[in-house]
Design an enzyme around this catalytic site. Structure first.
Site, PDB file in Angstrom:
ATOM      1  N   LYS A 147      -0.367  -6.959  -2.184  1.00 27.35           N
ATOM      2  CA  LYS A 147       0.484  -6.452  -1.100  1.00 27.35           C
ATOM      3  C   LYS A 147      -0.310  -5.547  -0.163  1.00 27.35           C
ATOM      4  O   LYS A 147      -0.152  -5.597   1.056  1.00 27.35           O
ATOM      5  CB  LYS A 147       1.686  -5.699  -1.676  1.00 27.35           C
ATOM      6  N   LYS A 165       3.766   4.266   4.814  1.00 23.33           N
ATOM      7  CA  LYS A 165       3.707   4.543   3.368  1.00 23.33           C
ATOM      8  C   LYS A 165       2.807   3.542   2.657  1.00 23.33           C
ATOM      9  O   LYS A 165       1.982   3.909   1.806  1.00 23.33           O
ATOM     10  CB  LYS A 165       5.133   4.501   2.794  1.00 23.33           C
TER      11      LYS A 165
END
Length: 296
Positions: free
Chosen positions: A172, A240
């Site tokens: 990811k 984030k």
């Protein structure tokens, strides 16, 4: 007998993912911090639970989809966390985007209770979640992966087992640097066209037919031309993710200049109070750096 499923975290991504499991005919136990978030699932036939532990007591496979590493730690390892109710032989599938090293620590704690864990972060945004067309990147044992694969295929159309626990989170991070760098590249191309007095829409159309084609150019290129940044994936969440990537790079002693650049763009967006815009609004920062007003 089919397994009972649990789903914890019913936000912009989790809610449609859980709804897709319900529509596929699965029995579902759900929990969210806000009761209002559970209501659409309850209306669709899910059973609501007062805590993650209660979900785990009722379910065989429990999915989690929350915002950040501390949230996953609280949901799984906290006082009323999944670990307090999960039975040996159950599987926890964390679909959040969090730290790979934290994922491994959580999996180790669960393993002490005879509970397996998969990390299965996703890409595809809200639209992909609604349509059940997410890309799902999975880390964990082959056995656990085979067990939950039919469930993951309800939520995504590209499900890939990457490797051992934590490998999904690493994948990811790779995804986020490619997406972010491509957003920045498309934003620069749109800016160059506009500053040159050339129709950016026609430039985009031409590029879509060549080697520069990408999903980012197709979707976010149009957003930039229209100056329309209604979120599919909020900039503060991308920020984030890039923070997690930066921490991993520091642990590994890696120099990732493109990742650092993307982080700075996103920091600027969030710092200007624009964190709830789509991360494609990186184009707005680039426009401002060059003293130009958006053309949309």
């Amino acid at each position: 007998m089919s397994e009972i499923l649990g789903f914890i975290g019913l936000g912009i991504m989790g809610r449609p993912m859980a709804l897709n499991l319900l529509r596929a005919g699965h029995e579902l136990q759900v929990h969210a911090r806000r009761a209002a978030s559970m209501q659409p699932l309850a209306d669709a036939g899910a059973q609501t639970c007062a805590s993650p532990a209660e979900v785990a007591r009722r379910a065989d496979v429990i999915f989690t989809m929350v915002a950040d590493t501390p949230d996953v730690e609280a949901v799984i390892l906290g006082e009323q966390g999944v670990i307090q109710g999960a039975r040996p032989g159950s599987v926890i599938v964390d679909m959040s985007t969090i730290s790979a090293s934290a994922t491994r620590r959580i999996a180790e704690r669960l393993g002490e209770r005879g509970v397996e864990m998969l990390d299965a972060p996703v890409s595809g945004g809200e639209a992909g979640a609604i349509e059940g067309k997410l890309s799902i990147m999975v880390g964990g044992s082959q056995g656990a992966f085979r067990r939950v694969l039919p469930l993951l295929q309800v939520m995504g159309q590209n499900v890939v087992h990457i490797g051992d626990i934590g490998a999904g989170q690493v994948c990811k991070s790779c995804n986020q640097v490619v997406v972010g760098a491509t957003i920045a590249g498309v934003a620069e191309a749109i800016l160059l066209a506009q500053a040159s007095g050339v129709d950016a829409a026609r430039v985009r159309e031409a590029l879509l037919g060549g080697f520069a084609n990408s999903r980012v150019l197709e979707v976010h290129g149009q957003r930039m031309i229209d100056d329309d940044f209604k979120p599919g994936f909020k900039a503060r969440l991308h920020q984030k993710d890039m923070r997690i990537l930066g921490e991993a790079a520091a642990e590994l002693g890696l120099c990732l200049p493109s990742a650092a650049m993307i982080s700075q763009y996103l920091n600027a967006l969030v710092g200007q109070g624009l964190g709830d815009l789509d991360s494609a609004a990186i184009a707005k920062i680039l426009q401002a750096l060059n003293g130009r007003e958006p053309s949309g």
